[in-house]
Design a protein around this motif. Sequence first.
Motif, PDB file in Angstrom:
ATOM      1  N   ARG A   1       0.813  -1.230   0.000  1.00  0.00           N
ATOM      2  CA  ARG A   1       0.000   0.000   0.000  1.00  0.00           C
ATOM      3  C   ARG A   1       0.835   1.264   0.000  1.00  0.00           C
ATOM      4  N   LEU A   2       1.864   1.257  -0.824  1.00  0.00           N
ATOM      5  CA  LEU A   2       2.574   2.506  -1.070  1.00  0.00           C
ATOM      6  C   LEU A   2       1.639   3.439  -1.829  1.00  0.00           C
ATOM      7  N   TYR A   3       0.715   2.826  -2.577  1.00  0.00           N
ATOM      8  CA  TYR A   3      -0.382   3.545  -3.223  1.00  0.00           C
ATOM      9  C   TYR A   3      -1.647   2.718  -3.051  1.00  0.00           C
ATOM     10  N   ASN A   4      -2.787   3.371  -3.147  1.00  0.00           N
ATOM     11  CA  ASN A   4      -4.057   2.660  -3.096  1.00  0.00           C
ATOM     12  C   ASN A   4      -4.575   2.380  -4.490  1.00  0.00           C
ATOM     13  N   VAL A   5      -5.260   1.248  -4.599  1.00  0.00           N
ATOM     14  CA  VAL A   5      -5.935   0.881  -5.839  1.00  0.00           C
ATOM     15  C   VAL A   5      -6.945   1.980  -6.208  1.00  0.00           C
ATOM     16  N   THR A   6      -7.012   2.308  -7.487  1.00  0.00           N
ATOM     17  CA  THR A   6      -7.964   3.330  -7.921  1.00  0.00           C
ATOM     18  C   THR A   6      -9.343   2.723  -8.180  1.00  0.00           C
ATOM     19  N   LYS A   7      -9.357   1.579  -8.828  1.00  0.00           N
ATOM     20  CA  LYS A   7     -10.606   0.857  -9.123  1.00  0.00           C
ATOM     21  C   LYS A   7     -10.385  -0.631  -8.912  1.00  0.00           C
ATOM     22  N   GLY A   8     -11.450  -1.361  -8.610  1.00  0.00           N
ATOM     23  CA  GLY A   8     -11.320  -2.794  -8.377  1.00  0.00           C
ATOM     24  C   GLY A   8     -10.922  -3.059  -6.935  1.00  0.00           C
ATOM     25  N   VAL A   9     -10.592  -4.322  -6.640  1.00  0.00           N
ATOM     26  CA  VAL A   9     -10.246  -4.704  -5.266  1.00  0.00           C
ATOM     27  C   VAL A   9      -8.997  -5.579  -5.270  1.00  0.00           C
ATOM     28  N   LEU A  10      -8.153  -5.348  -4.302  1.00  0.00           N
ATOM     29  CA  LEU A  10      -6.983  -6.192  -4.073  1.00  0.00           C
ATOM     30  C   LEU A  10      -7.212  -6.930  -2.759  1.00  0.00           C
ATOM     31  N   TYR A  11      -7.161  -8.261  -2.811  1.00  0.00           N
ATOM     32  CA  TYR A  11      -7.394  -9.068  -1.620  1.00  0.00           C
ATOM     33  C   TYR A  11      -6.100  -9.727  -1.150  1.00  0.00           C
ATOM     34  N   ILE A  12      -5.928  -9.796   0.158  1.00  0.00           N
ATOM     35  CA  ILE A  12      -4.881 -10.624   0.765  1.00  0.00           C
ATOM     36  C   ILE A  12      -5.598 -11.615   1.668  1.00  0.00           C
ATOM     37  N   ASP A  13      -5.367 -12.891   1.474  1.00  0.00           N
ATOM     38  CA  ASP A  13      -6.080 -13.915   2.258  1.00  0.00           C
ATOM     39  C   ASP A  13      -7.589 -13.666   2.245  1.00  0.00           C
TER      40      ASP A  13
END
Length: 240
Positions: free
Chosen positions: A56-68
């Motif tokens: 998370r040096l940057y945040n996603v602009t669109k969509g989703v990023l999942y961890i576990d």
Amino acid sequence: EVIDGKIEYEHVAFTYPTADEPVLTDVSFTVNPREKLAIIGATGAGKTSLFQLIPRLYNVTKGVLYIDQKPITSYTLDQLRGSIGYVPQSPLLFTGSIRDNIAWGKENATREEIIQSAKDAQIHDTIMDLPDQYDTRVGQKGVNLSGGQKQRISIARALIRRPKILMLDDSTSALDLATESELLRAIQHYHCTTMIITSKISTAISADRILLMNDGKVLAIGTHEELLNQSSLYMRIVES
Ligand code: DCP
Ligand code: MG
């Protein structure tokens, strides 16, 4: 806390805060726990940008990023960064001893842990040849290290925290093939999910799967054999 290290990009797009045009558009893929994924693609394809979203040096602009299976935003930055070993393309060392540079972020690191992570990062022998060994100062008024030596100290710094997710951004570019393969073998013992950006096709082939990026998109993902069948660009890269 990150437990398994499963990573999933779901229709992820990303635009730098200062830019107008997206550098990543509709990126979807999954990395399984403890899998080793190589990322290849031309300069400017968006490989580093893809990486920077995980710590998370940057945040996603669109969509989703999942961890576990959980959105990355449901973790605190401390939880996330405590579980991720991120080695940037141009690693930064601070003014201080090599020991402190390796132990950075793990102040209670023992001498044995520091040496073990340096050995695994294939930099221990180089350190032992320096005038003050692990006490040698780097940075201003310290010794000058090569880019590849800095990269390996930065890898040792990532390994000492026993990360669940290890991200190497072209971190083995300066290593000869034998040293690189020793390093990759040592990393296997950490049993972490590994994402490795590389410009060496032999390094990519040694991973479980390969992701080919082009112009901010995932062009193909799969094993070496799968990509040979799927992607004419991949075939051209292999043949070049
Ligand atoms: N970019 C930007 N702002 C930044 C960093 C990059 O606008 N702070 C742009 C430059 C490129 C695009 O984003 O057009 C993708 O850059 P990456 O650094 O993600 O590209 P790679 O890592 O794939 O390139 P390289 O192989 O050169 O490292
Ligand atoms: Mg890059």
